[in-house]
Design a protein around this motif. Structure first.
Motif, short mmCIF file in Angstrom:
data_model
loop_
_atom_site.label_atom_id
_atom_site.label_comp_id
_atom_site.label_asym_id
_atom_site.label_seq_id
_atom_site.Cartn_x
_atom_site.Cartn_y
_atom_site.Cartn_z
N ALA A 277 0.24 3.08 6.73
CA ALA A 277 -0.52 2.63 5.56
C ALA A 277 -0.68 3.71 4.50
CB ALA A 277 -1.90 2.12 5.99
N VAL B 185 5.18 1.47 2.90
CA VAL B 185 4.50 0.25 2.44
C VAL B 185 5.43 -0.57 1.55
CG1 VAL B 185 2.56 -0.60 1.07
CG2 VAL B 185 2.20 1.27 2.69
N LEU C 208 -2.39 -5.54 0.89
CA LEU C 208 -2.18 -5.59 2.33
C LEU C 208 -3.46 -5.22 3.08
CD1 LEU C 208 1.21 -3.64 2.53
CD2 LEU C 208 0.89 -6.12 2.56
N VAL D 80 -5.28 -3.21 6.04
CA VAL D 80 -5.06 -2.00 6.85
C VAL D 80 -5.71 -2.20 8.22
CG1 VAL D 80 -5.45 0.48 7.01
CG2 VAL D 80 -5.02 -0.57 4.77
N GLU E 284 -0.28 0.98 -3.65
CA GLU E 284 0.68 -0.01 -3.12
C GLU E 284 -0.03 -0.94 -2.12
OE1 GLU E 284 1.31 3.15 -3.51
OE2 GLU E 284 3.15 3.26 -4.69
N ILE E 285 -1.00 -0.40 -1.38
CA ILE E 285 -1.76 -1.19 -0.40
C ILE E 285 -2.71 -2.15 -1.11
CG2 ILE E 285 -3.65 -1.07 1.30
CD1 ILE E 285 -1.25 -0.13 2.66
N ALA F 223 -0.71 -0.62 7.91
CA ALA F 223 -0.71 -1.78 7.00
C ALA F 223 0.07 -2.89 7.68
CB ALA F 223 -0.03 -1.41 5.69
#
Ligand code: TXA
Ligand code: MG
Length: 349
Positions: free
Chosen positions: A45, A51, A66, A68, A112-113, A142
């Motif tokens: 993650a 990711v 996303l 985690v 990005e997460i 993730a």
């Protein structure tokens, strides 16, 4: 890319397999693994490149954040700015389990997460394979559902292979998942928690612990395109098999009557299917029929729903008629997924 398929014992996963999968995750690779809800597609993650690999393999829109996954409550602190008291209570009551908490994110969490949002969704899964893998990797993982974006979520390892074989490093086969629907996503950044996606932990269960819980109006039954869901993922076409699905809603005897009428009215060369329940399976006209579960035990329907949707596709069915369920407790999550799969095509009787 070659995808390695490995079978793992669900209760006591082989330590060597866990280590091998953990190594792949630590070095930026992608591993699909079982959780108690659906199979997840895991990546490191805190590694933006890893990711990005998830988004590429799934064909996932980049504005969809996303979740985690952690394997100990204490790992939450590094991912969030702070933990509100309300969240503490929910963690005590429901972790590990199918509840994702949306919290203000820490700077450690890559954009990005979070897809640019100021929050991050965190979940501590219950499944022993998932826990062993996250612990062995020693990093937050993730993991979206391990399906091609838009397809029904995978509840068995072969569903993952159908969608992602050749695109990811490893698939861990830990058997069928128990809940069968994805986790409840709960926003706990405000004074009153808001359900952004209904799931295995129901509104009733949450309210028994924290009192008032609201539901994001965008996920309720009536489709209204002016409402934008707070969980970005809920706005996309989802869970959709290739077949067209029509839901019939009303009293059960009227539902059966209407489905029989609809089936009879279809051209004879069209491949029609009926998604029946234990209570109704004997009442339908001759037609391809799959039984999704027992209406008195909605958890059986939740567990089978995605597998049944995929099965209709395997059978080449073009149009499926499905019965609605009461939208209380787990029925809310089941109907949310079914309505999205049907693109809100509902006949009321
Ligand atoms: O049960 C599950 O939650 C599974 C297993 C693998 O843990 N995971 C899963 O992930 O269903 P995914 O990516 O398929 O769905 C995550 C949902 C999406 O609708 C996404 O928009 C929402 O959660 N979400 C994630 N982070 C969020 C955030 N910070 N704010 C609002 N919604 C968020
Ligand atoms: Mg998903």
């Amino acid at each position: 890319m070659e995808t390695k398929m490995v079978v793992v014992d669900k209760e006591t996963p082989d330590e060597r397999v866990i280590q091998e999968a953990a190594k792949i995750l630590q070095t930026g690779g992608l591993v699909a693994f079982p959780t108690e809800t659906v199979y997840g597609l895991g990546a490191h993650a805190l590694d933006p490149k890893a990711v990005e690999g998830i988004f590429a393999a799934k064909g996932r829109p980049s504005d969809n954040p996303l979740i985690v996954h952690i394997a100990h409550t204490k790992e939450l602190a590094a991912l969030v700015a702070f933990v509100p008291p309300l969240a503490e209570v929910l963690i005590q009551a429901f972790w590990p389990g199918p509840l994702t908490l949306v919290l203000p994110k820490s700077i450690q969490v890559p954009t990005e997460i979070s897809a640019g949002l100021p929050t991050v969704g965190v979940r501590f899964p219950q499944n022993p394979v998932a826990q062993a893998l996250i612990r062995a990797a020693g990093i937050p993982i993730a993991a979206p559902s391990a399906n091609i974006s838009g397809r029904p979520s995978p509840t068995q390892a072969f569903h993952v292979a159908e969608d992602l074989y050749g695109k990811i490093d490893m698939i861990m086969d830990g058997g069928a998942t128990e809940v069968g629907l994805e986790s409840t996503v709960l926003d706990v950044t405000g004074a009153i928690p808001i359900i952004l996606r209904p799931g295995g932990i129901t509104k009733e269960m949450l309210e028994a612990v924290v009192g008032r819980v609201d539901i994001d109006p965008a996920i309720l039954a009536k489709y209204d395109e002016t409402l934008v869901p707070k969980a970005p993922g809920m706005k996309y076409t989802h869970y959709a098999p290739k077949a067209k699905i029509t839901i019939v809603e009303g009293a059960l005897d009227r539902i059966v009557e209407e489905i029989n009428k609809q089936v009879k009215n279809q051209p004879s060369n069209k491949k029609i299917g009926i998604m029946a329940t234990t209570q109704t399976q004997a009442l339908y006209v001759e037609c391809l029929m799959l039984v999704v579960g027992d209406r008195s035990h909605p958890e059986t329907i939740a567990a089978n729903l995605f597998a049944i949707l995929r099965q209709f596709d395997q059978l080449g069915i073009e149009h499926v008629y499905a019965e609605s369920l009461p939208q209380t407790a787990l029925g809310m999550a089941i109907m949310n997924r079914l309505q999205k799969a049907a693109g809100y095509d509902i006949i009321k009787v």
